[in-house]
Scaffold this motif. Structure first.
Motif, PDB file in Angstrom:
ATOM      1  N   ARG A 179     -65.800 -15.762  -7.561  1.00  0.00           N
ATOM      2  CA  ARG A 179     -65.660 -14.711  -8.575  1.00  0.00           C
ATOM      3  C   ARG A 179     -66.731 -14.983  -9.613  1.00  0.00           C
ATOM      4  O   ARG A 179     -66.887 -16.116 -10.064  1.00  0.00           O
ATOM      5  CB  ARG A 179     -64.266 -14.729  -9.196  1.00  0.00           C
ATOM      6  N   ALA A 199     -65.556  -9.960  -7.090  1.00  0.00           N
ATOM      7  CA  ALA A 199     -64.703 -10.948  -6.429  1.00  0.00           C
ATOM      8  C   ALA A 199     -65.030 -10.907  -4.941  1.00  0.00           C
ATOM      9  O   ALA A 199     -65.109  -9.828  -4.351  1.00  0.00           O
ATOM     10  CB  ALA A 199     -63.223 -10.635  -6.651  1.00  0.00           C
ATOM     11  N   ARG A 251     -59.340  -8.374  -5.348  1.00  0.00           N
ATOM     12  CA  ARG A 251     -59.186  -9.004  -6.659  1.00  0.00           C
ATOM     13  C   ARG A 251     -57.793  -9.587  -6.824  1.00  0.00           C
ATOM     14  O   ARG A 251     -57.610 -10.630  -7.472  1.00  0.00           O
ATOM     15  CB  ARG A 251     -59.491  -7.992  -7.752  1.00  0.00           C
TER      16      ARG A 251
END
Length: 292
Positions: free
Chosen positions: A31, A95, A135
């Motif tokens: 991320r 992400a 995510r």
């Protein structure tokens, strides 16, 4: 959570976290927010599934450049050369999931009718719901919620395989010089720390330098020197994961020193080797503060 959070660069707001959640084996997670950073041409042994949250990521694939906006999902199959950089002056935040080939194959066998080696037919799709789920996998892992992280990951993979999956063609090189390229690859792997020059390599294989360059790029999507750097970083990752200090890992795989490793490692993996190693040494039990 014990240990450190995402590595940040206060100069331009860049930060990144590349880590593993031990409760969900077969998965790496990244991320990050990048502005100036760019990924050089490289490959992965497993799959790449990325979801941009803000900004634009330009992903350079063999067939052209894709502009990944929020709501899109980028899917890269194993061993496909690609690079990436910001497609917007403000950079991009995203992400990414890196599931192993074994994990994807197992889920494909359980949830789809795909036969042979599973993969994805498309590289980028607009799929806002699945982007949100990617995510959510990160969020669950960072909160230490193993049940949610594992469940959501499997939903993501099953959904993408059902919607966009295909059986990948068998790797049977047919181009002229494929055998020479394969022998060059094996020789470079054996002599990774002290590789021959291109001229020496061609001489040992009984071919010309330009013929070797053409054959190698046709087989592996990049010239021998670029491929070797990628292979060295893969080897360095395994050493770092086993606890080898970065300076020792650099020497073992053939980089001149640790700064040399740092530069190439960061441009392929997205974080420096020290940060990469630290994340694999800490225990993920409580939540980490996540930048917006």
């Amino acid at each position: 959570m014990g240990g450190t959070g995402p590595a940040a660069d206060a100069r331009d707001g860049e930060w990144a976290r590349h880590w593993q959640y031990p409760a969900v084996p077969g998965l790496d997670l990244l991320r990050a927010r990048y502005v100036r950073h760019s990924f050089v041409r490289h490959t992965h042994e497993g799959f790449v599934l990325g979801a941009v949250r803000r900004g634009v990521e330009d992903v350079v694939m063999p067939h052209g450049t894709l502009h990944a906006h929020p709501g899109t999902v980028v899917m890269v199959n194993p061993e496909v050369p690609h690079s990436a950089h910001a497609g917007d002056p403000e950079g991009w935040s995203y992400a990414t999931l890196y599931p192993s080939s074994a994990l994807v194959t197992a889920i494909a066998a359980e949830e789809t009718t795909l036969r042979g080696t599973p993969g994805f037919a498309e590289t980028m799709v607009l799929d806002e719901d699945t982007a949100l789920l990617i995510r959510a996998v990160h969020r669950a892992a960072e909160e230490g919620n193993a049940l949610a992280a594992d469940s959501l990951l499997r939903v993501v993979l099953a959904r993408l395989l059902r919607r966009h999956g295909r059986s990948l063609p068998a790797r049977t090189p047919k181009a002229a010089g494929a055998g020479t390229a394969a022998r060059a690859r094996e020789l470079l792997l054996r002599r990774m720390a002290e590789p021959p020059s291109l001229e020496e390599l061609a001489r040992e294989l009984g071919t010309g330098t330009f013929a070797l360059l053409r054959a190698f790029k046709a087989a592996y999507g990049m010239p021998p020197h670029t491929w070797l750097t990628d292979a060295r970083i893969r080897a360095a990752r395994r050493l770092l994961e086993a606890g080898t200090p970065p300076a020792a890992a650099a020497a073992e795989v053939g980089f001149t020193d640790q700064p040399h490793l740092n530069r190439h490692f960061t441009r392929i993996v997205g974080v420096p080797p020290g940060a990469y190693q630290r994340e694999r040494a800490i225990s993920y039990k409580t939540a980490v503060t996540r930048p917006a």
